[in-house]
Each structure stands twice: as C-alpha cells, then as structure tokens.
Scaffold this active site. Structure first.
Site, short mmCIF file in Angstrom:
data_model
loop_
_atom_site.label_atom_id
_atom_site.label_comp_id
_atom_site.label_asym_id
_atom_site.label_seq_id
_atom_site.Cartn_x
_atom_site.Cartn_y
_atom_site.Cartn_z
N ASP A 585 36.27 33.49 34.75
CA ASP A 585 37.90 33.20 34.63
C ASP A 585 38.46 32.69 35.53
O ASP A 585 38.45 33.28 36.50
CB ASP A 585 38.95 34.46 33.19
CG ASP A 585 39.17 35.45 34.22
OD1 ASP A 585 38.10 36.02 34.51
OD2 ASP A 585 40.53 35.57 34.53
N SER A 586 39.23 31.54 35.53
CA SER A 586 40.65 31.08 36.31
C SER A 586 39.30 30.92 38.03
O SER A 586 38.47 29.85 38.00
CB SER A 586 41.00 31.62 36.77
OG SER A 586 42.09 31.07 37.85
N ALA A 587 39.56 31.28 38.42
CA ALA A 587 39.26 31.52 40.29
C ALA A 587 37.84 31.81 40.27
O ALA A 587 36.87 31.76 40.18
CB ALA A 587 40.41 32.25 41.07
N PHE A 613 36.06 30.14 31.95
CA PHE A 613 37.44 30.02 31.51
C PHE A 613 38.57 29.32 31.67
O PHE A 613 38.67 30.03 33.52
CB PHE A 613 38.16 31.33 30.86
CG PHE A 613 36.96 32.20 29.72
CD1 PHE A 613 37.04 31.84 28.43
CD2 PHE A 613 35.90 32.79 30.52
CE1 PHE A 613 36.55 32.78 27.54
CE2 PHE A 613 35.11 33.53 29.21
CZ PHE A 613 35.24 32.94 27.61
#
EC number: 3.1.1.23
Length: 941
Positions: A585-587, A613
């Site tokens: 997710d994200s990074a 994500f």
C-alpha cells in the site's frame, strides 16, 4: 484484461426510510403533509405573529421553502454546454427547453442532502462472469450521464439552486440595517462571484472529461475528482444557505443562529473561493497537456502560473481543515479526519517540549475540536513549515510500544506471529545470486527500541540492526508443515495450537506503506491479521529500513533480498511454492512494483499477481490534476508529500549549505531575504520528466518565463519560506526521482510488458489517483492483464483505518474477497455463521463486487443537531426485525431537548400538541385492543 470500479458502502449502516425523509419536507395536502401542517393554528399562530412583530420582520417571508435536487439518466444536462456560453451577470439559469423530461427528486431541505441506502452500482462491460453473478444482489440502476455525479444529483440543478438562494438571501440582507445583515450580504456577494467564475471552468472541464477517462466503463481521473469535490462543497454550502433562509427571520436569529451560521457559511465560501482558484489552474493544465495526458511537465508551465500554484499550497490549505474538513469523503471519514487533525495540532505543541509545557498543551488540546478555525490555522502552518523529522515522529506514534499494547485488544489474534531476521549470506536461485543489502544507512540511525513479541527482538520501525540483515514477520492462522524449521518459539504463538496443517498453495508477501519514512509491519497488522484469518494463508511482511536514516536504495535492496529469500525458503513458511501474491500500500505499492521489475530483469521468478493500493508510480517533479487535490487533503497534504520524497531521495533541508547560506533571519527585510536566497547555488544538468505516454523528453523552452533561476526561487522563498524553497529546488534539480527504480512509470516497455497480473486499487479523491490511471493505461497499451479498481469516498491509506472505520473494513474485505475467488483461495474472508438469521443479515448487508458508479455524494438526512439520531434509528430497526410494533418519527430543524422550549417557540409548541394527540391515539388503540382480547377471553371461558 479486466477493468472494474468499486464503490464504498458509505451508507450501509445509516439507511433511513424514504417516508421519514420526505415527511418533514412535503407540504402538499393528504397523508404526505408533515404533522405540523395538520394542527389547528389558533393561539399558536398568534404567538408566532407576536414573535415576528418583536423582531420587526414581515410575516409573509417566513414560509418554509422546499428544494429539490433532480437528476437525469438519459438526457444530457444543460450544464454541459460549450465554454463560450457564458453565465449572465445576474444569475445562472438552465434553459427550460433543455430540462430533462423525467427526473427523480430527492429532498434537500433542512440540514442535509438525502441519498439512497447504498450507492447504485453497475458492472463494467469487461467484468468476468463470476462478478456478474454476485452483482445481482446489488441495487440495479441506469448509468448516469457524464455531466452528473452520482444518482439523483445534477450539477445544473444544484448550481441553480445555490445561485438563486444566494440571490434571495443577499437581497433580503441588503434591505436590513444591522451589522450582522451587512456581514451576511458581503459574504453572499463573494459566494456569488466565486460561483460565476467556477461554473464556466467546470463546464470546460466536463466537456474534456472524455479525453482523460481510462475507458467508457471507468470514468476516473483527477479532473473528475476536482469537479466532484466542488459539487460536494456546493451541496454543503446549499445546506447552510437553506438554514439561513429558514431562520433569518425573528428575534432568535440574532440571538442564537446568526453567529454559528455566519461562521459555517464563511468557511464554505472560503473553501469554494479556494477551489475556484484550483479549477482555474486545472483548466490551464488541460491546455498544457494538449488534452492527451494527465501529467504536465512542470518545466513547460510558465513561472507565474507555477508560483500561483505554490500560493495555493501555502495559503489556501487552511480553508479545508476547519469546518469543512474532509468534506470530499464519507461522513464517517470526516469525523475521523477531524480528530486526526486535532491530534496533529496537539502533537505539534508538545513536540520536543519540556514535560510541564507538554502537560499544559495536552490540557488545552480540546480547543482544536471546539474551535475549528484554530485547528485549521495550526494545521496549515504545520504542513507548510514543519520538517521531515516531525512528520516521521507523528506517523510513528502508532508504532509506539504503548499504542501497540492497546492494539492487542482491537486486532484479532493469530496462531503464529513471528519476527525474525534474514541475512547476511548471499542467496542463489538457479545460478542467480542475490547479494545482501549493501547500501549504506545514514550515520544517525534512530535508537528506538525494537517492536516485537519480546524485548530482545531487533525488529520494528526504525530499529537498530546490522546493515546486512533484513526484518521479516510471519503471520499465519494455523501452524503449517515446515514452519518449525524457522524455528518457532513459545513467544511466537499468540494462540496455542497442537494442529499442524499441510503446506498452503498460496502465500501473500506484503510491503507496508508510510511514505518511506514511517510505520512498520506492526502498525499494518490491523488488516494483515484479519486477512491471515480470513484467507487462511501465510502472510509474510517485510519490515524494511526507513528514510531519511536509510534513504534510496536501501529499502529496495532489502525488499528484493527478502523476496529472493522467500522463494528460496518457501517450505519454512508453510508454503509449497505454487502461487505467490505480492501486495503493498502507498509507498509499499511502489516497492512492490520495483521488486517485480528487478525480478524480471535478473531472470528470477516473478510473482503471480501484484496488488498495489493507492500507489505513487511517479515520484518525479510533475503536475497532475489529482495532485491538486493534495492542497485540500487532510491526510496526504502537499507539504507531507514533498518531505517524504525528499527524505527518501536523501535530501535534507538542514544541510550545512542551507544552514550557512539560506537560513532566514527574523529581522531580515524582504530584500535581504531575497538576496540570501539568490546566493544558493544551482545544480546543473536538470532533466525534464517524461510525460505519461512515454514520449521522448522535450527541450525546456528557452524563453525567460520558463527559466527557473535564482530570482524565481527568491520569489518562491517569499511564498513558501526559504527552507521549503531550498527543499523544492533540490528536488527539482535532482535526477533521482525520475529513476525507474523510484518512478516505475519511467520503466522500459520491455520490462513492463512482462509484468504479471496487476491489481491497481485507487481512491477517487486520492492525490495519487492519476498515478494508477496512467500506469493502467500504459499496461493496457502493452497488453498486460490488469484490474483497475476505483474506491469511492475513502481517503488515501484507508487500509490503516481497517478497525477504526466500517466503510474502510468492508471495502478492503471486498477487494481481497474478490482476489480470493479468482485464485481459489479456500479460506472464507467473510466467515459463515450457523445461525439462519445471521446468514440472512449478512446476505442483506453483503457488498456488491467491483462495480461502476460515477462518484456518489456522501450526505445523509438526519434530525438537525441531534447526536442520538443513529441510536434511535438503529433501535427502531431492531424492533422492526423482531416484529415489535413501534413508531419512528424524525423531527427536522429541532435541537436535542426541544420539548423544553415549547413555551418560547411557536413551532415547538405546535409539535408538542401533535405528540400529545398521537400518544392519546396510541392509548385509545391499545385500550380498544385490550378490551377486545378480554371480551374474547370471557367468551371462551
């Protein structure tokens, strides 16, 4: 290739009966009239007129108005007209000939906007058959036209109502002589001016939506997000104006309502003015991109326009963190974000302070909840001026030992929860050698105690460890064959279990997010443990080293080394090596993509599926419409984005060069500050980011308005402050963010063409939305199988709110449940119940899978200012489910405890009389029923 969109079930738990919503708003004769309309007026009317005389206002304008928001599914709204069709100077009115022949109306009277119990959903044309079967449980409806946002919401109607209502109230207040009325008049003039400028801009953007849509089925990109956010702000403003229109007459307006309503209206007006500036820039970006790509090379944007953008970042953010905080998200998210920003402001006051000062600050912390203006001003200053160390410290609060101890009572327990370290030996797989991490960490590694099951575990966020070791965490719902070889110790079991299951066919390898600078595997257990229990597969999470202590490429080396170790030691993890899922997710999604790229390039086995994500796929300096959303985002603000990127790239604003040359002096004049900033050395060899269609980089124009020299950064320092100007300059001049191992959008086509099946989960209101849209477009051009999922009404990082928000939990489970069906994962993500009633209830509340609405709005209709409305509605539902006779009546525009004000307010007295009559009727019916039962009993005897 399959592309789908998923809607957040924001209204799943707050369904209201339509009859209750309409009863308080309809004034026609018959049963549809409200109960106050059927009362004998008599003395109540006399009292009401007496109150009007005391306030010196005419009675004729106190009649209640009703407003209807209508929409059309088949006819194209008159809102979508060419930009050349200008609004008249007086007001914006749609042509009657262009109004839709058939509309569905929803009451918008009172204090809120009504919606259906769940957003209407529709499968995309390319959805597989298994999704179509499940979608039969969802609400079926026709697809809205591109000029509408959500069912039963039409921009044409909403803007017309808002403009007309602003005109009516402005005319009324202009006739009054009080200071309060003059303030309202000036505010309404500003509101009308902002609307007159915004509507043509929105028309232009709407006309160009189709250039940037991913597909006819998936209509999502940053321009749509901006227009939707403006529409939601208009709905909020319309709500306040309706309250003003209803309560402006009478003595109570000046005594009770004027202050609160003026503050609310002022907040929404400032937000709309700020959004008008953002829309103006978005319209210019459409032209700069030549209506082809979402990303605009910042070097091809004139300096004055870019400086206007920085002015919005520096000064307009404040208008979105007060009373309007999180207006673009679901109502449940708005409350959570308000408390989050209040915590941010409080933490800043206690940050690096002495204990007595910190204690005093904590004692006054509630002011940031009670006074939204103070919270907004404080948070805007934090986002603008704070450094990366503060950002890192704040987000690492969730990784504190005491917080993790409390989370054990919230997060479910799994059987196996083991921290362990791998390395430093090389890993060889099919003659491919993967060395241990060699990138040097920074000299100032944090000394925070390791997180884990015991104090001797050298793992967790920011833990001190050997430079060649990597931290992993294994989560499993049961012990599986081979796990004993890790080995497993007593403190690695959260639940004792003697059963040993066979090896799993699937394994999920997870990389957590946190902007490359914060959080750990422990903080992401809030959803990893439920997934381990629901999917019934082992989950391995990589606890990589964080920036700025361990900048690029340390995290990539650790994640790729861990990926190779998992492939080499599958049996130790209870996995037979068949199916490997890689999620982040994200990074973490960025690192997942790069690990996949490296595995392809070195010839290692690539994962079977990757799930990304809300991932940033482009870290280079570029502008996109969704990035403009970061100005108003309370979680992923522009200031935090810059600092995370700078920390990951190894750029620090506390370098000796900056400290000695460009640190501002509070006594300096503006000229002296500019002179200091002019002395900052510039770095040669700047490269221009490529556009999202992988075209060759173009040359930077040589005209003066495009050259960013010392004078430009001096002006930027006056806007953002010298420290931030220095940071932005270093980011701009660095070539590292455009490296393919930082920005996967820059990867070669040969590498991306070999990608496995890719899930891209993006949020509609996320500043990183355009990253996922652009990456999906590129994968489609390379014929790579992928699935694009757009989540509505949730913020960036919604997985981290898994246990704090029901909407976040249901959306995350929906996505993973669909993934489980695709790969025949046996564990039920939604455990079945033996109770028939529970099964029916679960079926009723089940989420429809991966659907395609167009951004439904998020407002509900409740009793005004009553904090207990949900309690009453939920209790009435339970009584209804148990077939208990009950009566639920929702009263609009009355505060909690209104029965106590019957002597002071005529409309309350009217309602009190109606309640008494209703109670008498109930008693009569009960008495007659009892008599009938007694008579029948005597007859039987």
């Amino acid at each position: 290739m399959t592309t789908v969109v998923v809607a957040n079930p924001m209204g799943m738990n707050k369904t209201e009966e339509p009859s209750l919503n309409n009863e308080a708003n309809q004034s026609s004769d018959g049963a549809s009239r409200s109960i106050t309309d059927r009362l004998p007026m008599g003395p109540i009317l006399v009292a009401s007129r007496l109150m009007s005389c005391l306030s010196k206002q005419p009675r004729s304008i106190t009649s209640k108005r009703t407003y209807t928001v209508s929409g059309t599914d088949n006819e194209k709204s008159s809102f979508v007209k060419p930009l050349s069709t200008r609004i008249s100077s007086s007001r914006f009115r749609p042509s009657s000939s262009q109004s839709p022949p058939s509309t569905r109306s929803t009451s918008c009277s009172g204090s809120s906007y009504n919606k259906e119990s769940s957003p209407p959903m529709r499968n995309s044309k390319t959805a597989p058959s298994d999704l179509n079967k499940i979608s039969k449980t969802s609400t079926t409806s026709t697809m809205p036209t591109p000029d509408t946002v959500g069912h039963e919401f039409n921009f044409d109607s909403t803007y017309t109502q808002l403009r007309d209502l602003a005109d009516i109230n402005c005319t009324y207040f202009s006739r009054q002589k009080t200071d309060v009325c003059r303030r309202f008049e000036c505010l309404l003039i500003q509101l009308k001016h902002a609307l007159d400028i915004s509507v043509p801009l929105i028309r232009y953007l709407t006309d160009n939506f189709h250039h940037f849509d991913y597909s006819p089925e998936i209509k999502a990109h940053g321009y749509r997000s901006l227009v939707v956010a403006h529409g939601q702000a208009c709905v909020g403003t319309l709500d306040i104006l309706q309250q003003v229109d209803t309560k402006r007459v009478g003595l109570l307006f000046n005594l009770m309502y004027s202050s609160r309503l003026f503050q609310d209206l002022e907040s929404w007006t400032k937000a709309l003015i700020a959004m008008q500036r953002i829309l103006t820039l978005a319209v210019k970006m459409v032209d700069y991109s030549e209506k082809k790509v979402l990303y605009v090379d910042a070097d091809h944007v004139p300096l004055d326009i870019e400086l206007d953008y920085f002015k919005m970042v520096a000064f307009d953010s404040e208008y979105f963190f007060g009373r309007t905080c999180g207006f673009q998200f679901a109502p449940s998210m708005q409350k959570m974000l308000t408390f989050l920003l209040a915590g941010l402001a409080t933490f800043h006051e206690t940050y690096n302070r002495s204990i007595p000062y910190a204690a005093a600050s904590l004692a006054t912390a509630p002011k940031y909840i009670l006074f939204p203006e103070q919270r907004a001003k404080k948070c805007a200053a934090i986002f603008r001026d704070s450094d990366y160390l503060f950002c890192k410290s704040f987000w690492n609060i969730v990784d504190h030992d005491y917080v993790k101890m409390g989370s054990r009572y919230i997060v479910p327990s799994v059987t196996v929860s083991k921290y362990f370290q791998i390395g430093p030996e090389e890993i060889e797989i099919n003659s491919i050698i993967i060395p241990p991490p060699t990138a040097c960490a920074g000299p100032d590694e944090p000394n925070e105690r390791a997180a884990g099951n015991s104090s001797d575990n050298a793992t967790g966020s920011g833990s001190k460890q050997s430079k060649q070791l990597v931290n992993l965490k294994l989560l499993s719902h049961e012990v599986r064959e081979g796990m004993s070889e890790l080995p497993l110790k007593k403190n690695d079991f959260e639940i004792s279990s003697m059963e040993i299951l066979p090896m799993s066919d699937h394994l999920l390898l997870h990389i957590h997010g946190g902007g490359f600078i914060a959080t750990s595997t422990t903080t992401h257990e809030v959803y990893l443990k439920p997934w381990a229990l629901g999917l019934e597969i082992p989950i391995v999470s990589i606890d990589y080293s964080l920036a700025p202590e361990s900048p690029y490429p340390r995290a990539i080396e650790e994640c790729f080394y861990a990926y190779a170790w998992v492939l080499k030691n599958a049996n130790k993890l209870g996995w037979n090596g068949k199916t490997l899922l890689l999620a982040g997710d994200s990074a973490g999604g960025n690192l997942v993509t790069i690990v996949t790229m490296k595995s392809i390039e070195v010839g290692l086995r690539k994962p079977d599926t990757i799930i990304c994500f809300y991932t940033p796929f482009l870290l280079g300096y570029s502008m996109s419409p969704s990035r403009l959303m970061a100005i108003m985002d309370p979680l992923l603000n522009t200031g935090f984005l810059w600092r995370c990127l700078a920390a990951y790239a190894g750029i620090k604003s506390s370098d000796d060069e900056f400290e000695t040359v460009a640190m501002p002096n509070l006594d300096d004049t503006t000229a002296e500050k500019q002179q200091k900033l002019n002395n900052i050395a510039s770095s040669p060899g700047q490269t221009v980011p490529q556009s999202d269609n992988n075209s060759l980089p173009e040359q930077v124009p040589n005209r003066a308005e495009y050259i960013r020299g010392d004078s430009y950064y001096s002006r930027l320092g006056d806007i953002m402050g010298l420290r931030q100007a220095y940071l932005l300059r270093k980011l701009r001049e660095s070539t590292l963010p455009n490296n393919p191992y930082m920005s996967p959008l820059r990867a070669s086509d040969d590498t991306l063409r070999q990608f496995p099946t890719t899930y891209l989960v993006a949020c509609h209101q996320d500043p990183l939305l355009d990253d996922s849209i652009t990456f999906a477009r590129h994968l489609r051009s390379l014929s790579v199988e992928h699935h694009l999922v757009i989540v509505q009404n949730l913020t960036h990082g919604f997985l981290s709110f898994y246990n704090a928000n029901t909407d976040c939990k249901k959306t995350a489970d929906l996505i993973m449940n669909d993934l489980a069906r695709r790969y025949n994962i046996g564990g039920p993500l939604f455990p079945s119940s033996s109770s028939t009633k529970k099964k029916k209830r679960n079926k009723k509340n089940a989420l429809a899978p991966l659907t395609n609405p167009i951004f439904p709005l998020t407002r509900t209709t409740t009793a005004t200012d009553n904090p207990f409305i949900d309690d009453n509605v939920e209790f009435a539902r339970r009584l209804r489910d148990l077939n208990v006779s009950h009566h639920l009546n929702v009263v609009h525009e009355f505060p909690h405890g209104f029965l106590d004000f019957g002597f002071a307010a005529a409309n309350v007295a009217e309602y009190n009389i109606e309640i008494i009559n209703m109670m008498l009727n109930i008693l009569k019916q009960s008495a007659s029923t009892s008599d009938a039962i007694a008579s029948e009993s005597n007859h039987t005897d």
